[in-house]
Design an enzyme around this catalytic site. Structure first.
Site, short mmCIF file in Angstrom:
data_model
loop_
_atom_site.label_atom_id
_atom_site.label_comp_id
_atom_site.label_asym_id
_atom_site.label_seq_id
_atom_site.Cartn_x
_atom_site.Cartn_y
_atom_site.Cartn_z
N ALA A 1 0.83 -1.18 0.06
CA ALA A 1 -0.40 0.34 0.06
C ALA A 1 1.06 1.10 -0.15
CB ALA A 1 -1.14 -0.22 0.73
N ASN B 1 2.47 -1.77 8.61
CA ASN B 1 3.85 -2.33 6.85
C ASN B 1 3.99 -1.32 6.66
OD1 ASN B 1 2.85 -5.65 8.02
ND2 ASN B 1 0.59 -4.59 8.08
N HIS C 1 -1.38 7.79 3.87
CA HIS C 1 0.36 7.91 3.73
C HIS C 1 0.97 8.99 3.37
CE1 HIS C 1 -0.36 3.98 6.24
NE2 HIS C 1 -0.93 3.52 4.75
#
Ligand SMILES: NC(=O)C1=CN([C@@H]2O[C@H](COP(=O)(O)OP(=O)(O)OC[C@H]3O[C@@H](n4cnc5c(N)ncnc54)[C@H](OP(=O)(O)O)[C@@H]3O)[C@@H](O)[C@H]2O)C=CC1
Ligand SMILES: O=C([O-])CC(=O)C(=O)O
Length: 271
Positions: A124, A192, A222
């Protein structure tokens, strides 16, 4: 990559099932789906019912023996049970539960001793290409700011420990700030992407992280800011959640498919 490679998939959830279907449909040249490890025979039957050619149900040990590449997309607690046999067999392990590589860093030197490989897809995250290029020179700083809807964080045990109550918040609240190593200890389920970022760049001790709970958000966001001697850059991503598992963005299995396609591509683009 010349010959067809056998690939096994460990975990048949949001990531594993999507990659299995792409392999089954012939969308990933150069790879043959040789087996799946699921939590039970019934779970593997559920997946196989959606495939044109059923994949044998295998243990982690079978996958390590029978396959050249093994895709790990398991709950983090199962990671080591798969990683050990795969690495000791000298095979290639694709890791999605990247937080576990911070938890068990000795597995990287173990892989080297065994002649095995560990491959971490972008998942991601974004910007790993430029970050790796910048890391060939000197990087001064890498900061990742992760903002999640309150529901994605509210169950984290750290909140009670730190006396943070997110119920009913109407704005963004910063819940933790520190090195990726420090944040990983408190929010193992939310690091992660930060783990992958730190492994591509300057490591988990020097990579800084902020985690925000944001009541105005519906998607994980993010933002990464990098300063280096070659370039300064800021990149941001807003993932769309997958239907199978809202904690996992839709782009994550697609990044695995792209990584596998890259292995036999005539034209490769990106670092
Ligand atoms: N690197 C990245 O950017 C990202 C990484 N992730 C991480 O990737 C991993 C997988 O994610 P995702 O696919 O969404 O997770 P899911 O929870 O959707 O799938 C995990 C699967 O593993 C199965 N499983 C549980 N125990 C075992 C076992 N002992 N043997 C075999 N299979 C087992 C589960 O079965 P059952 O349902 O029956 O329990 C489930 O099917 C997670 O660690 C997640 O945090 C996620 C998103 C982004
Ligand atoms: O944004 C996502 O989809 C996943 C995430 O935060 C992580 O696993 O670190």
């Amino acid at each position: 990559m010349g010959n067809i490679q056998n690939i096994g998939i460990a975990g048949t959830g949001a990531i594993g099932a999507k990659v299995a279907r792409a392999l089954d449909q012939g969308d990933i040249p150069g790879f043959h789906l040789a087996g799946v490890a699921a939590s039970s025979q019934a779970r593997s039957d559920e997946l196989n019912a959606t495939l044109s050619k059923p994949a044998p149900f295998m243990s982690f040990g079978d996958l390590a023996r029978e396959c050249d590449w093994i895709l790990e997309c398991l709950p983090p607690a199962q990671f080591v049970d798969l990683a050990r046999p795969v690495l000791s067999a000298g095979k290639t392990l694709i890791v999605l539960s990247c937080s576990q590589l911070l938890e068990h860093p000795n597995l990287i030197s173990y892989a080297q001793e065994q002649g095995a490989r560990i491959v971490v897809p972008s998942g991601a995250m974004l910007g790993l290409d430029a970050l790796k290029a910048a890391a060939v020179g000197e990087i001064q700083s890498v900061v990742i700011e992760t903002r999640k809807p309150v529901a994605g964080l509210i169950k984290a045990p750290y909140l009670a420990k730190a006396g943070i109550d997110l119920a009913g918040i109407t704005e963004a609240v910063r819940v933790i700030e520190g090195s990726v190593t420090e944040v990983a200890r408190e929010f193992p389920a939310n690091v992660n992407v930060a783990a992958a970022l730190s492994l591509a760049g300057i490591g988990p001790d020097r990579t800084r992280m902020e985690v925000w709970a944001d009541s105005t958000l519906e998607r994980n966001t993010h933002t990464v800011r990098v300063t280096s001697d070659s370039s300064d850059f800021t990149v941001a991503i807003q993932g769309r959640p997958s239907l199978d598992n809202p904690a996992t963005g839709l782009i994550t299995p697609l990044s695995v498919i792209a990584l596998l396609r890259n292995q036999s591509a005539t034209l490769q683009v990106g670092t």
